[in-house]
Design a protein around this motif. Structure first.
Motif, short mmCIF file in Angstrom:
data_model
loop_
_atom_site.label_atom_id
_atom_site.label_comp_id
_atom_site.label_asym_id
_atom_site.label_seq_id
_atom_site.Cartn_x
_atom_site.Cartn_y
_atom_site.Cartn_z
N ASN A 192 108.00 -86.76 -16.97
CA ASN A 192 107.19 -87.88 -16.78
C ASN A 192 105.96 -87.36 -16.20
O ASN A 192 104.79 -88.28 -15.75
CB ASN A 192 107.70 -89.00 -15.92
N ASN A 193 105.92 -86.21 -15.96
CA ASN A 193 104.47 -85.42 -15.62
C ASN A 193 104.21 -84.30 -16.44
O ASN A 193 104.99 -83.51 -16.64
CB ASN A 193 104.63 -84.83 -14.13
N PRO A 194 102.89 -84.33 -17.01
CA PRO A 194 102.78 -83.37 -18.19
C PRO A 194 103.07 -81.89 -17.70
O PRO A 194 103.12 -80.95 -18.53
CB PRO A 194 101.23 -83.75 -18.66
N SER A 195 102.72 -81.60 -16.31
CA SER A 195 102.66 -80.21 -15.96
C SER A 195 104.26 -79.69 -16.06
O SER A 195 104.28 -78.64 -15.72
CB SER A 195 102.18 -80.52 -14.46
N LEU A 196 105.02 -80.66 -16.09
CA LEU A 196 106.61 -80.42 -16.18
C LEU A 196 107.21 -80.08 -17.51
O LEU A 196 108.23 -79.63 -17.79
CB LEU A 196 107.55 -81.34 -15.44
N PHE A 197 106.20 -80.14 -18.60
CA PHE A 197 106.56 -80.13 -19.97
C PHE A 197 106.71 -78.45 -20.38
O PHE A 197 105.83 -77.80 -20.15
CB PHE A 197 105.35 -80.40 -20.88
N GLU A 202 95.62 -79.21 -14.18
CA GLU A 202 96.71 -79.70 -14.33
C GLU A 202 96.39 -81.48 -14.38
O GLU A 202 97.24 -82.15 -15.21
CB GLU A 202 97.91 -79.29 -13.60
N ALA A 203 95.49 -81.93 -13.57
CA ALA A 203 95.63 -83.30 -13.49
C ALA A 203 94.90 -83.93 -15.08
O ALA A 203 95.22 -85.32 -15.15
CB ALA A 203 94.54 -83.81 -12.35
N LEU A 204 94.41 -82.98 -15.67
CA LEU A 204 93.87 -83.90 -17.12
C LEU A 204 94.77 -83.41 -18.01
O LEU A 204 94.43 -83.93 -19.20
CB LEU A 204 92.56 -83.21 -17.24
N SER A 205 95.92 -82.91 -18.00
CA SER A 205 97.07 -82.34 -19.00
C SER A 205 97.44 -83.60 -19.44
O SER A 205 97.72 -84.80 -18.89
CB SER A 205 98.28 -81.51 -18.52
#
Length: 590
Positions: A358-363, A467-470
């Protein structure tokens, strides 16, 4: 409320909608409760407990929770607009709760009202024409008929006054002077001031300091009896002590707990960070108090390299998120930055591990992914039939699959589409309203997961990822999303003394780039004519370092040796301002 004498006739406005956000937006966000005493024509006086619920799909959890404390429902239909998508959704909620439903047509006093059309639409939902009531909230016409129908058609509470106390806690809020205030429905027995009650979920004991009903303000009565809905104040100081759906009973007289409410499943996630970077404690306190009466919001702490410490929050929809942010600002004075909303994806790696993202940084990296699934929703759209073509085109652009196309009557149609939730939570509703001149209504519900081809879109500034804009996007839309984001960034990133490269990458491949040219001093201003090679020499001297610095020696602002722009680019950092984040993350081109 006026007919029953609960409020005076000189009251104006939306009396039960007390939140500032409700008054500004003209919508109901929280369910509001009040008690009425109505004298029937048979000479008897009846105590009626009314819960005014929201209508928007994002607040379905609030509606379903309120219906658990009711014996029946009044279904209001706008006589000028007819049945809307949320009307159908809320009708099914009441039907699934086995409640008796009274259909009412409102706004019959307006010249644009069409009662015949609305009655036909209600007949298609299974109502008889004889049971449909007509009313006007403005003139008061038909309101007496609604009160009589509530008494005559809806069943009375079926509890047993002789049994031990069993109460359902279905709503609560925080009062800064009294602590937690709980709304309860007395199913069996009675409750009095001074009683010691037990919360079934925690087994904690509380002594009741105040008991009463909402009329519509708090009116102490000293006791609540079987079938009544009222408030209790029992010295709960922590927001975690009052759990919505909990069962309350008297100390020493335990009862079988109620099944409680099904937990709300967040469908939209976003990161919230304090704008000043230093008020995390104040934001945490605001979250605890605000989520007390909005149990559908989930939050966990997280850290962002760009924005510092904050929270990863889950909401039921985009409007739910907007309202929550507005309430944080208006009621608690907090200023937050919100990252772009996303939905929970399920990724299966080649090692067989299943990850909820649910967070793009964890993809995960693309080469480690075996399959990706994304949540889909079943969307219902009701609109005038002349807008069929643009509606079909909009749903196709959003990767929708048509499930049903039917006509409600000669003028309106009903569309049912299966659409990925990520396509709905951005600007789908805004696009729908724009295409149909505001005449279409839209509602959706969760419909499981489907396999999809997803990619991660990264934003890099001078080669450093932000990362906040990923974001996570479908493979067919990743490139266009990256290009749009880079173009927005070019407008808000401040120019530096060195060249700044703004890039977007999809699956590790650069797909878009914008370059901000460096600010520079006009070093050729002192050249009055002369050979062109002199100007070139000065420009080259500005570009390169005048004296090479060994790579092991760090550069400091106090270093007297001048540094050229080429060297400056390797050691300089570009900081995105909070205004930049806010303007990028706003929807559309605002």
């Amino acid at each position: 409320m006026e007919k029953a004498g609960t409020i005076s006739l000189d009251k104006e406005g939306l009396y039960l909608d007390k939140l500032q956000v409700e008054k500004e937006r003209g919508i109901t966000v929280r369910a509001h409760t009040t008690s009425l005493v109505y004298k029937h024509s048979d000479g008897e006086s009846y105590l009626l407990n009314l819960i005014d619920t929201p209508g928007h799909v994002d607040f379905t959890y609030e509606v379903s929770r309120s219906l658990k404390a009711c014996q029946g429902a009044v279904l209001l239909v706008d006589c000028t607009q007819g049945i809307q998508a949320q009307t159908v959704a809320n009708y099914f909620l009441a039907w699934e709760a086995n409640l008796k439903i009274i259909p009412v047509m409102n706004k019959i006093d307006l010249p644009t009202s069409d009662p015949a059309r609305v009655i036909k639409e209600l007949a298609n939902m299974g109502f008889e024409e004889s049971e449909v009531l007509k009313a006007s909230g403005k003139t008061g016409e038909g309101v007496e008929g609604i009160l009589k129908a509530v008494i005559e058609r809806l069943p009375a509470p079926s509890g047993d006054p002789a049994k031990p106390l069993k109460a359902l806690l279905f709503e609560n809020w925080y009062d800064q002077f009294r602590g937690v205030v709980c709304l309860v429905n007395i199913l069996d027995g009675a409750l009095k001031k001074g009683d010691r009650i037990v919360a079934a979920s925690s087994n904690k004991v509380y002594e009741l300091e105040n008991v009463g009903i909402l009329y519509p303000e708090r009116a102490p009565t000293g006791a609540l009896y079987t079938g009544q809905v009222g408030y209790i104040i029992g010295g709960m100081r922590s927001t975690k002590e009052a759990r919505v759906g909990d069962t309350l009973y008297l100390e020493g007289a335990p009862v079988e707990p109620l099944p409680g409410f099904k937990s709300a499943k967040p469908m939209v996630f976003a990161g919230l960070y304090p704008a000043d970077g230093e008020s995390l404690d104040r934001l945490t306190d605001a979250f605890e108090k605000l989520t007390l009466n909005d149990a559908s919001v989930t939050y966990t702490k997280e850290r962002s390299d760009a924005l510092g410490m904050g929270f990863r929050c889950g909401f039921l929809g985009l409007l739910h998120m907007d309202v929550f942010l507005q309430r944080l600002e208006q009621e608690y004075g907090t200023d937050v930055i919100a990252t772009a909303p996303t939905v929970p994806y399920i990724v299966t790696t080649k090692e067989g591990q299943e990850i909820v993202v649910n967070n793009p940084s964890l993809f995960p990296e693309q080469h480690d992914i075996l399959t990706c699934t994304e949540p889909v929703a079943e969307a219902r759209i009701i609109a005038p039939k002349e807008y069929l073509s643009p509606l079909l085109r909009l749903c196709l652009e959003r990767r929708g699959v048509q499930q049903e196309l039917s006509y409600i009557d000669e003028a309106r149609l009903h569309l049912r589409y299966r659409i990925p939730l990520s396509e709905l939570i951005t600007d789908f509703n805004d696009s729908l309203k724009a295409l149909t001149s505001g005449f279409a209504t839209f509602d959706y519900e969760e419909a499981g997961y489907e396999e999809s081809e997803l990619v991660k879109v990264d934003v890099l500034i001078n080669g450093k990822p932000v990362e906040a804009l990923s974001a996570i996007a479908h493979q067919s839309k990743g490139v266009n999303y990256g290009k749009d984001l880079v173009q927005k960034l070019r407008k808000v990133v401040k120019r530096q003394l060195f060249q700044v490269a703004i890039q977007a990458s999809v699956d590790g491949r650069i797909v878009a780039r914008e370059t901000l040219q460096a600010l520079r001093k006009d070093v050729t201003a002192k050249c009055y004519g002369g050979d062109i090679t002199r100007k070139r020499k000065l420009l080259e001297k500005q570009k390169e370092a005048r004296r090479d610095l060994p790579p092991c020696i760090p550069f400091h602002a106090t270093d007297v040796r001048p540094v050229g722009k080429k060297r400056m680019k390797t050691i300089g950092n570009v900081q995105l301002s909070q205004d930049a984040f806010y303007s990028i993350l706003k929807k559309g081109d605002e």
